[in-house]
Design a protein around this motif. Sequence first.
Motif, short mmCIF file in Angstrom:
data_model
loop_
_atom_site.label_atom_id
_atom_site.label_comp_id
_atom_site.label_asym_id
_atom_site.label_seq_id
_atom_site.Cartn_x
_atom_site.Cartn_y
_atom_site.Cartn_z
N MET A 59 48.35 90.08 49.38
CA MET A 59 47.11 90.02 50.15
C MET A 59 45.91 89.80 49.25
O MET A 59 45.02 89.00 49.55
CB MET A 59 46.93 91.31 50.95
CG MET A 59 47.83 91.43 52.16
SD MET A 59 47.49 92.98 53.01
CE MET A 59 48.97 93.12 54.00
N GLN A 60 45.86 90.54 48.15
CA GLN A 60 44.72 90.43 47.25
C GLN A 60 44.71 89.11 46.49
O GLN A 60 43.66 88.71 45.98
CB GLN A 60 44.71 91.62 46.30
CG GLN A 60 44.38 92.93 47.02
CD GLN A 60 44.77 94.17 46.25
OE1 GLN A 60 45.14 94.11 45.07
NE2 GLN A 60 44.72 95.33 46.91
N ASN A 61 45.83 88.42 46.45
CA ASN A 61 45.88 87.10 45.82
C ASN A 61 45.57 85.97 46.78
O ASN A 61 44.96 84.97 46.38
CB ASN A 61 47.26 86.87 45.21
CG ASN A 61 47.39 87.41 43.81
OD1 ASN A 61 46.92 86.80 42.85
ND2 ASN A 61 48.00 88.58 43.67
N TYR A 62 45.97 86.12 48.05
CA TYR A 62 45.94 84.98 48.96
C TYR A 62 45.15 85.20 50.25
O TYR A 62 44.69 84.24 50.86
CB TYR A 62 47.37 84.57 49.36
CG TYR A 62 48.34 84.55 48.21
CD1 TYR A 62 48.09 83.78 47.07
CD2 TYR A 62 49.51 85.30 48.24
CE1 TYR A 62 48.97 83.77 46.00
CE2 TYR A 62 50.41 85.29 47.18
CZ TYR A 62 50.14 84.53 46.07
OH TYR A 62 51.03 84.52 45.01
N PHE A 63 44.96 86.45 50.69
CA PHE A 63 44.35 86.72 51.98
C PHE A 63 42.96 87.34 51.88
O PHE A 63 42.05 86.94 52.59
CB PHE A 63 45.24 87.69 52.79
CG PHE A 63 46.55 87.12 53.23
CD1 PHE A 63 46.71 86.57 54.49
CD2 PHE A 63 47.65 87.15 52.39
CE1 PHE A 63 47.92 86.06 54.91
CE2 PHE A 63 48.88 86.64 52.79
CZ PHE A 63 49.01 86.09 54.06
N ASN A 70 38.60 85.61 42.80
CA ASN A 70 39.86 84.96 43.17
C ASN A 70 39.94 83.55 42.61
O ASN A 70 38.97 82.78 42.70
CB ASN A 70 39.99 84.93 44.70
CG ASN A 70 41.35 84.42 45.15
OD1 ASN A 70 41.63 83.23 45.13
ND2 ASN A 70 42.20 85.35 45.57
N ARG A 71 41.10 83.20 42.04
CA ARG A 71 41.30 81.87 41.47
C ARG A 71 42.46 81.12 42.14
O ARG A 71 42.82 80.03 41.69
CB ARG A 71 41.56 81.98 39.96
CG ARG A 71 40.38 82.51 39.17
CD ARG A 71 39.20 81.55 39.22
NE ARG A 71 38.03 82.07 38.52
CZ ARG A 71 37.04 82.73 39.12
NH1 ARG A 71 37.08 82.99 40.42
NH2 ARG A 71 36.00 83.17 38.42
N ASN A 72 43.01 81.68 43.19
CA ASN A 72 44.15 81.04 43.84
C ASN A 72 43.74 80.14 44.99
O ASN A 72 44.40 79.13 45.25
CB ASN A 72 45.13 82.11 44.35
CG ASN A 72 45.73 82.90 43.21
OD1 ASN A 72 46.08 82.36 42.17
ND2 ASN A 72 45.82 84.22 43.40
#
Length: 744
Positions: A617-621, A627-629
Motif C-alpha cells: 500500500m505504501q509503495n503503490y496506493f 514516492n518514486r513508484n
Amino acid sequence: MTSQDIFEPIGYGPPAAAIGSRPDHPVPRTGINNQGAPIPTNKFYANFFLGNQNQGCWTHPYSLSWSKGSGITQSWGVSVSHIDSNQKVFGPDPNASPVQYFFSPVGVRSVILSAAELGRWVDNSFDSSAIIIQGFHLSELLETKEAKPIKKLISATITLDTLKAFSVNLNLHTQAGAPPGVTFPLVQGMGFVTAVYHSLTPRIESSNLFRSFTQVSVDPRLGLAKYKVVLEDGKTWLLYARSTSSQGSVDLKMSSNSCIQASGAFTGIIQVAKCPDVSALAESTYDSSAGSYATGASVSGYSSYASGTYSLKWTKAGMSLKPLLMFALPHHLQSFDVTTSRRKSQIQLQTTTKGLATAIVSDSWSMSELDLPVTMGFAPWVPTSKSGPNYSANAIKVIAEAAASEVLQDMNAQTNLESMYFSGKALSKFATMIYTIHDIVKDPGLANIGLVKLKDAFSVFVNNKQRYPLVYETAWKGVVSTASYVTGECCVDFGNSYYNDHHFHWGYFIHAAAIIGYLDPSWLDANRDWVNTLVRDEKAANPSEQDEYFPFSRSFDWYHGHSWAKGVFESADGKDEESSSEDALFAYAIKMWGKTSGDRSMEARGNMMLSILCRSMQNYFLLETSNRNQPSNFIANKVAGILFENKVDHTTYFGNAIQYIQGSTLARTRNFVREEWERYFDKGRVDQIDDGFKGILYANLAIIDPVSAWKFFSQSNFQSQWLDGGASRAWYLAFAAGLGGAPS
C-alpha cells in the motif's frame, strides 16, 4: 521462540452444512481444459478464459494477449508488449497537476509469437452442378458450370490448463479439437516470454515492424541460438531458440518488415525478452539464464513472534541447470534477505502500475517482515506504542453514553439485508460496539444484552436464512450469493455471485465472528465451520492446494502483495483493487479470527498478510511526496483510487467526490495522513461534508490529531448522518481517546 508455519491447512471437508450446492454458474469457463481442481477466479490470466479471450494479461513487466486474427498482421499468435514510462497516457488533461489517471496503451504488439499453421486460409473446390439450393442447381444460380474455389478460414483457438495461483499454461491450437501447437507457460514476474513449439513452423511478427534481425555469431551455449531484434520504435529485443527434437535447430529468416519465419516445422522453445539497454552486461545477464524458464511457483512462510519470512520458489523447465531470471517489484526489493539481494541484476524494466521491476537471477526469493503486528488486538492500537490505551473517567463516561444509545438499535433490521456487503458491515459495526462496552467501558451487563442480539442476527447467516442465501457452486468451485441467480443481474450486491469483492464482503463477517467468539468462547464450536468456509473461499482461501473445494488464495496475490477485487468479469485493464482499507480489514479479520478460534497458523498468516499489505500500500496506493513508484504528476492525488493491472485512476466506482476517494493506523503512516489532510481537508474543508464520510475522515485525523477528532465525535450536537452505515460513534470515541485525544 518456536517457529510457526503460516500455511497450515484450515480444513479439507465440504462447506458448512447449511450452505447448499448447485452445479451451474452464469459465466462459462471458456477454453479451460480438464481442470478438476478449483479454478482461481481472480488471477492475472483470467482474461484468457473470459469474454472474447483477447484482452490483456499482465505478468509484469510484460503484457500478453491473443491477437485472434486482428491488427495489421492479422496474426493468430500471442502478442508480447512492454511499455516504457514515456509511453504512458495521462488524462483527461495531460497537462494537469496532478492528472486524474494514467495507463499504458493496449494493443501494442511489439513481438508476436505465432506459427504458419495458425489461422490459415484453405482453398476448397466444388462441383457447382451437384449442389441444390431451394430446388435450383448452384450452377444455375452462379450462371456457370465451372468449379469455383472457396476460401475458408481455419481459425486457431486457445485453451488453458494447470491454472494455479502464480501460473497457467496457455495453449494455441491450429483448430478446435487439435492438440496444442504452441504452449506458453505464463508465470508472474517471468523474465522471458517462452513459447514451446510442438512441430509447427515458427512465425515471429510485429505490429511495430522490424528494423533489423540478426543472429549472434557466438551462441550463448551449446544448442541455444541467439538473435537480436530491433523494432522500428528503436527498441531492442533478444530472441533465443533451442531445439528439443531430432528435427534440428530452427532456421529463422526475416521475410518482410513484419514477419520472421522458420523454414519448416520445429519442436523446441523460442524465448523473447526486451533489453532495456544494449550494454554487454545486460545481454550477458539474459544469456546466463536463457534456455531455462519458470513453469509455476509456490509460496511458503514461517514466523517467530514479531519476525517472519516468506519465500517464492519456482519450478522450471528447459535448460534447467541454468538459474531463472525473474522480475521483482519494488516492495519485494525492500524485504529481500541478504542472499536474495545479492542476486539482483542491473536490468530494470518499467511496469504498468508499480514502478520499476528488477531482474533477479535466482530460482527462489526469500523476504523478511521483521515487525509483524502481533500486539494488535481489538483495542485501538498504535504501532509505536509499547502499552495499551489509557482512558480517563471522563472519556469512559462519554463513550458509555454513546454506546448505550447505539446498542439499543434494531440489529436484525440493519443486518438482514439484500446485500451481503452491507449486512456484513453492520454486523462488524455492532460487534465492535459491544467489544467497546465490554472491554473499554467495562459494563458486562449491557455488553451481554447487545451480544445476545448480535448472536441472533449472526445466526440468520449461519443458518443461511438471509434474503439471498449463499450457495456452493461446483462450476468454478466457491461460495457465492444467490442474488444473481435470482435476479439475473451480474452486478447485484457488487457482483458477489461473480466472485467480485469477496474479501471485502467476507471480511466483515469474519471480523464480527472473531469478536463474538472472544466475548463468548462457547459460541465457537457451533459456528466455526461456517466462518472457516468464508475464510477458505477467500484470499487466505485455503493455504493448501490440496483442498478440493476451494482454490489457493483466490483474491490475495502473494506476488503483488495485495488482493484483486474483480471476479469473473472480462476487463480491458485487467484486475483491480479499489478499497485497500477493506483489503487490510480482511487480513486483520483473518488474524483475529485465528487468535480467537485458536488457529495459530491462521493468526500468523494474518499478521504476515497485514505486514505485506502495508508495504505494498505504501509503495503503490498511499502516496507520500517521497514516492518514486508512481508518476510524479500523479503523486499529489495522495491515493491511487482504483489501481488496475494496467491503469491507475483517482476515482471510485461510486463517485468522484474527494471524500469517497481518500477515505488503520498500521497502513496509513502519520506522515501520509498529514500530507493527505493538508492536501484536501484542512482549514475547514472537511466540515463542508455532511454525510458518513465526515466521520470516517475525522477518525482518520485521530492518527495525527486525536484531540480534534475527540472534540468532533464528543460534541453535543453530533449528527447521525456523519456516521457511515458500518461505523459506531462509540468506537470512534474510543479510538480517538485511545490515541490520546480525550481530556484527563
